[in-house]
Design an enzyme around this catalytic site. Structure first.
Site, PDB file in Angstrom:
ATOM      1  N   LYS A  56      37.909  50.533  28.691  1.00  0.00           N
ATOM      2  CA  LYS A  56      38.897  51.091  29.612  1.00  0.00           C
ATOM      3  C   LYS A  56      39.747  52.179  28.973  1.00  0.00           C
ATOM      4  CE  LYS A  56      39.194  47.266  32.856  1.00  0.00           C
ATOM      5  NZ  LYS A  56      37.924  46.694  32.441  1.00  0.00           N
ATOM      6  N   GLU A  88      49.721  50.783  30.955  1.00  0.00           N
ATOM      7  CA  GLU A  88      49.887  51.918  31.856  1.00  0.00           C
ATOM      8  C   GLU A  88      50.986  51.627  32.868  1.00  0.00           C
ATOM      9  OE1 GLU A  88      46.068  52.344  33.623  1.00  0.00           O
ATOM     10  OE2 GLU A  88      46.356  50.716  35.066  1.00  0.00           O
ATOM     11  N   GLU A 134      36.926  52.547  40.824  1.00  0.00           N
ATOM     12  CA  GLU A 134      38.100  51.899  41.392  1.00  0.00           C
ATOM     13  C   GLU A 134      39.324  52.796  41.236  1.00  0.00           C
ATOM     14  OE1 GLU A 134      38.671  47.838  40.611  1.00  0.00           O
ATOM     15  OE2 GLU A 134      36.547  47.334  40.771  1.00  0.00           O
ATOM     16  N   GLU A 176      39.315  52.314  36.877  1.00  0.00           N
ATOM     17  CA  GLU A 176      38.170  52.002  36.033  1.00  0.00           C
ATOM     18  C   GLU A 176      36.895  52.250  36.823  1.00  0.00           C
ATOM     19  OE1 GLU A 176      37.912  47.851  35.076  1.00  0.00           O
ATOM     20  OE2 GLU A 176      38.656  47.250  37.042  1.00  0.00           O
ATOM     21  N   PHE A 180      47.121  27.342  44.633  1.00  0.00           N
ATOM     22  CA  PHE A 180      45.818  27.960  44.375  1.00  0.00           C
ATOM     23  C   PHE A 180      45.196  27.479  43.065  1.00  0.00           C
ATOM     24  CE2 PHE A 180      48.215  30.836  47.043  1.00  0.00           C
ATOM     25  CZ  PHE A 180      47.322  31.105  48.057  1.00  0.00           C
TER      26      PHE A 180
END
Length: 685
Positions: free
Chosen positions: A123, A207, A282, A299, A359
């Protein structure tokens, strides 16, 4: 005139498992290509193993000892004579060294060249390449980060909030959002560990976090002759912990102008790395920009995406078929002008996780598994891509099988197609109602709730959708008063039928019984008067509180699923039984219906509730996992929000925190212990 066309492979091996292995096998079968499956101990009885023409055992259940070992895949190719390998997604699909090892054995890789994988798999380096190719990139630091102090300085310079990401990460793993220096110090090392544990690479980059972001991705398709196309976009903004939950194509946000700009930049990036096959670029889009032109490169996933079916549904293109043809050397038979948008498609990921318990992962046996229709059809190309009557299920599980702790918790992908977005969403709701899963927790109710949500229907999406709309967790989709009245009517009819059956079966009862048609029904767990109904069955009508309800259905005692017409709306209601009535599941929630004969209810005056046990003095393990760290000691005073323990499950670290100021009185587990769900980790004062 004669045209030369490369020979397709006669046999391919699928270096993957589950639903994607089934998916590839079905396309290969339609193309007349034989298939080979590889499987671990855990998958010996899996559907993809039975579907393939041949199957080779490659080792124990852990992926690191089976699916992630290139030598075992290559040996299986040699053993069976497979000419090519389709990697699916995950596992070895984006490992350049695997592609090179296959090439050394003269085995084709059904995917991109090793150089493209290497360039886009890192990346940090991929962002540099994207910038050089003229692609918009998010402001950030893409060099080596020495330690936590260095990470803090970088974050301060960029400006909060920032996102910390494992360089080799994917699938939501190895990502942490930091709003402050404290978050960076708390999460940087955990991000490195997750990157190392999941991808064998602990490098991290940082970032700027784009607020109110939408996640848009462009599907790329290229051949070995320099032809590269973009197949429109997908919207993947509804995510939980950076893991996609709902995907759709096209996006309700993207304009034709945006689509063209995004597509052309994505093609330029693909061309810069000599890409071929089916991959995805993406992008993050600022939802705060009314022009829709503020989009940035995130990415490139060089392999097939989980959500590829929605692109297939609106374009009519079988991406797996195209990957096989490209790998065999064929040219694309379409141009950019041939790529259109026909209708709308939505995909929901059905996971083995319990939305009613935060979840948490839910592994175990599928005691009952009945999807709304059989898995992905291959009886005709268009029908396969769009499913039957607009509904498609991609799955790789079976009733009686297990969802293992060793692999991804996805049970199935539910895909719908309609002429409009609303039609596709309505089909999702109907199909989710008919999805019957028993034996472990699942997110079907939650997915249905999203499909019904006003904000989803309006298309006003961001990656914060779930956190913003369900800040206190999920308790089921809200039910209208009309739906509650309908459920009360259903409960009354079923109770009458069951009571009548019991009277006819039991020959020992003497005397007159109560009339089996007048009932007191309470819907839900509360004592609220608005949830209490009086249900009477008359010859021509069902009365609820003396008013007729437009409700019709057929029921035979013992049924577990019924199709209902309620005020002109078609519902599928799943039926469970309790000691005092029924559980009626429909439209994204399970409703407890307590049913008493009217005369009994009037004598009792109320229905007795059982108090739940008090667990506030214990730290309970919410999922099966590994206790990787205890942050406290016996006798230590803790504050609200303070970390108590870190549990790793499904390769994700979960920090369990104190809910109030208290004192740790006893430690019941130690670091390195494997914990079962509901295990007591420690006790509190």
């Amino acid at each position: 005139m004669l045209f030369w066309r490369p020979r397709l492979f006669s046999k391919i091996l699928i270096a993957n498992r589950g639903e994607i292995a089934c998916r590839v096998i079905k396309t290969a079968r339609r193309m007349g290509i034989a298939t080979v499956a590889v499987y671990s101990d855990a998958d010996a009885r899996a559907p993809f193993v039975r579907m393939a023409d041949e199957a080779v055992h490659i080792g124990p259940a852990p992926a690191a000892e089976s699916y992630l070992i290139p030598e075992k895949i290559i040996d299986a190719c040699k053993q069976t004579g497979a000419e090519a390998v389709h990697p699916g997604y995950g596992f070895l699909s984006e490992r350049a060294s695997f592609v090179e090892a296959l090439a050394a054995e003269n085995i084709a890789f059904i995917g991109p060249p090793a150089g493209a994988i290497a360039a886009m798999g890192d990346k940090i380096e991929s962002k540099k390449l994207a910038k050089e190719a003229g692609v918009n990139v998010v402001p950030g630091f893409v060099g080596e980060i020495r330690d936590t102090d260095h990470a803090v300085k970088i974050s301060d310079d960029i400006g909060y909030p920032v996102m910390m990401k494992a360089s080799a990460g994917g699938g939501g793993k190895g990502m942490r959002l930091a709003w402050s220096e404290k978050d960076v110090r708390e999460g940087f090392e955990a991000t490195k560990r997750e990157g190392l544990n999941s991808f064998g690479d602990d490098r991290v980059f940082i970032e700027k976090f784009i607020e109110n972001p939408r996640h848009i991705e462009i599907q790329i398709l290229g051949d070995k002759h320099g032809n590269i196309l973009y197949l429109n976009e997908r919207e993947c903004s509804i995510q939980r912990r950076h893991q996609k939950v709902v995907e759709e194509a096209p996006s309700p946000f993207v304009t034709p102008k945006m689509r063209k700009a995004m597509g052309e930049q994505s093609v330029a990036l693909s061309r810069a790395v000599d890409y071929h096959s089916a991959g995805t670029v993406e992008l993050i889009v600022s939802g705060a920009d009314p022009t829709g032109e503020s989009f940035y490169f995130l990415e490139m996933n060089t392999r097939l995406q989980v959500e590829h079916p929605v692109t297939e549904a609106i374009t009519g293109i079988d991406l797996v078929e195209q990957m096989i043809r490209v790998a065999a050397g064929e040219k694309l038979e379409m141009t950019q002008d041939d790529i259109g948008i026909d209708g709308w498609s939505i995909e929901n990921r059905v996971y083995a996780e319990d939305p009613y318990r935060g979840f948490l992962p839910s592994t175990g046996r599928l005691v009952e598994y009945k999807p709304p229709l059989e898995g992905w059809t291959d009886d005709g190309a268009a029908n396969g891509r769009r499913g039957v009557d607009g509904v498609r299920v991609d799955d790789g599980v079976y009733e009686g099988g297990e969802v293992s702790m060793f692999y991804d918790p996805m049970i199935a992908k539910l895909v719908t197609w309609g002429e409009t977005r609303d039609e596709a969403a309505d089909l999702q709701i109907q199909a989710l109602d008919a999805f019957r899963i028993k034996g472990l927790g699942h997110n079907v109710d939650f997915l249905s709730a999203i499909m019904q949500h006003d904000r989803f229907r309006s298309g006003e999406l961001t990656t914060g959708f779930i956190a913003e709309e369900y800040p206190d967790g999920f308790v089921g989709a809200p039910a209208s008063d009309d739906l509650k009245r309908g459920l009360a009517a259903i409960a009354g009819v079923i109770a009458t039928a069951d009571a009548d059956r019991a009277r006819r079966i039991d020959q020992q009862l003497d005397g007159e019984l109560y009339a089996p048609g007048d009932w007191a029904v309470r819907i839900g767990e509360t004592e609220a008067t608005s949830n209490h109904f009086e249900v009477s069955l008359e010859e021509e009508a069902i009365l609820v509180d003396d008013e007729a309800v437009d409700c019709s259905f057929e029921y035979t005692p013992g049924d577990v699923m019924i199709d209902v017409e309620l005020a002109g709306d078609a519902l599928t209601v799943q039926l469970g039984r309790t000691r005092t009535g029924y559980v009626l599941t429909t439209r994204g929630a399970s409703h407890t219906a307590r049913v008493l004969p009217m005369r009994v209810a009037k004598l009792a005056g109320h229905m007795i509730e059982k108090e739940p046990p008090d667990l506030s003095k214990m730290l309970i393990c919410p999922m099966p996992g590994l206790l990787v760290k205890l942050h406290v000691e016996e006798g230590e005073e803790v504050q609200p929000g303070q970390p108590l323990a870190t549990v790793e499950a499904m390769k994700m670290e979960n920090i369990l925190r104190a809910e109030k100021q208290t004192v740790v009185t006893k430690l019941n587990a130690k670091e390195g212990d494997s914990l079962a769900v509901d295990a007591v980790i420690l006790e509190l004062e």
